[in-house]
Design an enzyme around this catalytic site. Structure first.
Site, mmCIF file in Angstrom:
data_model
loop_
_atom_site.group_PDB
_atom_site.id
_atom_site.type_symbol
_atom_site.label_atom_id
_atom_site.label_comp_id
_atom_site.label_asym_id
_atom_site.label_seq_id
_atom_site.Cartn_x
_atom_site.Cartn_y
_atom_site.Cartn_z
ATOM 1 N N LYS A 67 -2.741 41.011 -21.892
ATOM 2 C CA LYS A 67 -2.758 40.702 -23.332
ATOM 3 C C LYS A 67 -1.908 41.701 -24.125
ATOM 4 O O LYS A 67 -1.118 41.304 -24.987
ATOM 5 C CB LYS A 67 -4.211 40.691 -23.846
ATOM 6 C CG LYS A 67 -5.083 39.616 -23.211
ATOM 7 C CD LYS A 67 -6.464 39.560 -23.826
ATOM 8 C CE LYS A 67 -7.296 40.786 -23.520
ATOM 9 N NZ LYS A 67 -7.568 40.938 -22.072
ATOM 10 N N THR A 68 -2.073 42.985 -23.842
ATOM 11 C CA THR A 68 -1.283 43.995 -24.541
ATOM 12 C C THR A 68 0.197 43.863 -24.197
ATOM 13 O O THR A 68 1.069 43.980 -25.070
ATOM 14 C CB THR A 68 -1.778 45.405 -24.174
ATOM 15 O OG1 THR A 68 -3.153 45.530 -24.547
ATOM 16 C CG2 THR A 68 -0.970 46.475 -24.892
ATOM 17 N N ASP A 112 -5.910 45.144 -30.936
ATOM 18 C CA ASP A 112 -6.653 44.981 -29.689
ATOM 19 C C ASP A 112 -8.154 44.934 -29.988
ATOM 20 O O ASP A 112 -8.619 45.540 -30.953
ATOM 21 C CB ASP A 112 -6.336 46.144 -28.755
ATOM 22 C CG ASP A 112 -6.707 45.845 -27.317
ATOM 23 O OD1 ASP A 112 -7.021 44.668 -27.016
ATOM 24 O OD2 ASP A 112 -6.686 46.771 -26.488
ATOM 25 N N THR A 161 -11.441 40.231 -25.513
ATOM 26 C CA THR A 161 -12.097 39.874 -24.257
ATOM 27 C C THR A 161 -13.336 39.028 -24.503
ATOM 28 O O THR A 161 -13.969 38.559 -23.567
ATOM 29 C CB THR A 161 -12.513 41.151 -23.492
ATOM 30 O OG1 THR A 161 -13.337 41.957 -24.350
ATOM 31 C CG2 THR A 161 -11.293 41.951 -23.076
ATOM 32 N N ARG A 220 -3.629 44.705 -13.544
ATOM 33 C CA ARG A 220 -3.857 46.124 -13.815
ATOM 34 C C ARG A 220 -4.485 46.806 -12.612
ATOM 35 O O ARG A 220 -4.095 47.915 -12.238
ATOM 36 C CB ARG A 220 -4.759 46.287 -15.038
ATOM 37 C CG ARG A 220 -5.056 47.747 -15.377
ATOM 38 C CD ARG A 220 -6.026 47.849 -16.533
ATOM 39 N NE ARG A 220 -5.444 47.304 -17.748
ATOM 40 C CZ ARG A 220 -6.159 46.977 -18.828
ATOM 41 N NH1 ARG A 220 -7.472 47.117 -18.821
ATOM 42 N NH2 ARG A 220 -5.560 46.503 -19.899
#
Length: 362
Positions: A67-68, A112, A161, A220
């Site tokens: 997402k980032t 975020d 999230t 990640r």
């Protein structure tokens, strides 16, 4: 308190720097999420053709899926500066007003964990997103006045999230919403191949497959495991990483073939050996493994449930059949021969004052 697991560990500054270097810089380099990538590419291309800021964008999905990274790509594709903040950092409407008033035309603002923003700030954001205007309240009581402040057109990129916690009015103001899914093993292998090239690592196909299979479908985690395998190979003087080397390294870090770490196995082992496979309440299970309730619920459970190793019932948590076999236990006769009603109907004495049953485990 036990040490944090490798797959859920908090990142050190050096780790964050390395991870930032591994992030793709444009949509062509971004691996996976084909549907979201295709739709987002169309939105950004149309905005560039019109010569206007892109519509506001919301990305939702589990942690670690990109997402980032996508927010950074939005800014890069629009050739616009990027401002980064987070929902928890904006606790007052004044905090948001200060950020919005300093934006330049076309700038991308990334928030975020946007669902954790305070309610007054959310309400200010409604008008900012729709009309590019905020009202600054000066004074208190009967003498208070609202001074309108015009904002330059900007693009808000939100990431969450917990999309279900976003208020409907805020969610509806995003022009594009993309939900990110977990990655398949072949997609993770592509992620690892790109990262290995950037890190100048020699890994063969079997090595990539071994690491990808233990990465919980999350890029990640895949990149983090790759760096730990790199460290192991460096210390042991191995030039090329194969499946055997990758397996030995990840075994040392207690990440097994399914991607389970120490905490995951502790939860399943306690559920099987101490509670006969359950059902058992969440708080009781957390005490049995020496962890906080929130840690078990938010770190271990989502993956275990997704893999079919743990079940959540109104009576509490139960160990599913694959959990017994994965940990090497024989499944006792009768444990899974219960009727469905036995698991989902209240036991005798569980009824509340109004005849409703209140479950022990959340």
């Amino acid at each position: 308190m036990a040490e944090p697991s490798l797959v859920a560990a908090g990142e050190e500054p050096e780790e964050r720097a390395i991870e930032a270097a591994l992030r793709p810089k444009n949509l062509d380099d971004f691996v996976g999420q084909h549907r979201v990538r295709k739709q987002l590419s169309l939105v950004l291309k149309a905005s560039r053709m019109r010569g206007r800021s892109a519509d506001h964008v919301l990305f939702s999905g589990p942690p670690g899926l990109g997402k980032t990274t996508l927010a950074m790509i939005v800014a890069a594709e629009m050739n616009a500066p990027l401002r980064i903040s987070s929902g928890p950092a904006i606790q007052h409407a004044g905090d948001l007003a200060a950020i919005l008033s300093s934006l330049s035309e076309g700038e991308v603002l990334f928030l975020d964990e946007i669902h954790r923003m305070s309610r007054p700030a959310e309400e200010m954001l409604y008008m900012a997103m729709e009309d590019f205007r905020v009202d600054i309240v000066v004074g208190k009581g009967a003498g208070a006045t609202a001074i309108p402040l015009e904002l330059p057109p900007f693009t808000l990129v939100g990431a969450t999230t917990r999309a279900g916690l976003l208020p409907g009015p805020l969610r509806d103001r995003f022009g594009f919403t993309g939900h990110l899914e977990f990655y398949s093993v072949p997609e993770l292998e592509l992620v690892l191949r790109r990262s290995a090239g950037l890190l100048d690592l020699k890994v063969n196909s079997a090595g990539f497959t071994e690491i990808a299979g233990r990465s919980r479908g999350t890029p990640r985690i895949a990149n983090r495991l790759l760096r730990r395998v790199r460290d192991w190979a460096l210390v042991h003087g191995i030039d090329q990483i194969d499946a055997r080397a990758a397996s030995a390294a990840l075994d040392m870090y207690e990440v097994d073939k399914k991607g389970l770490d120490r905490l995951d196995r502790a939860v399943l082992d306690a559920l099987i050996t101490k509670f006969g496979g359950g059902p058992v309440g969440l708080s009781t299970l957390a005490i049995a493994v020496g962890e906080e309730t929130e840690t078990v619920e938010t770190v271990a459970e989502p993956f275990l449930v997704r893999e079919g190793l743990l079940g959540r019932t109104p009576r509490g948590r139960i160990a599913m059949a694959p959990a017994w076999t994965h940990l090497g236990y024989a499944i006792p006769s009768g444990v899974f021969a219960q009727e469905q009603l036995d698991l989902f109907e209240p036991a005798e004495g569980d009824a509340g004052p109004a005849g409703e049953w209140a479950p022990e485990g959340r």
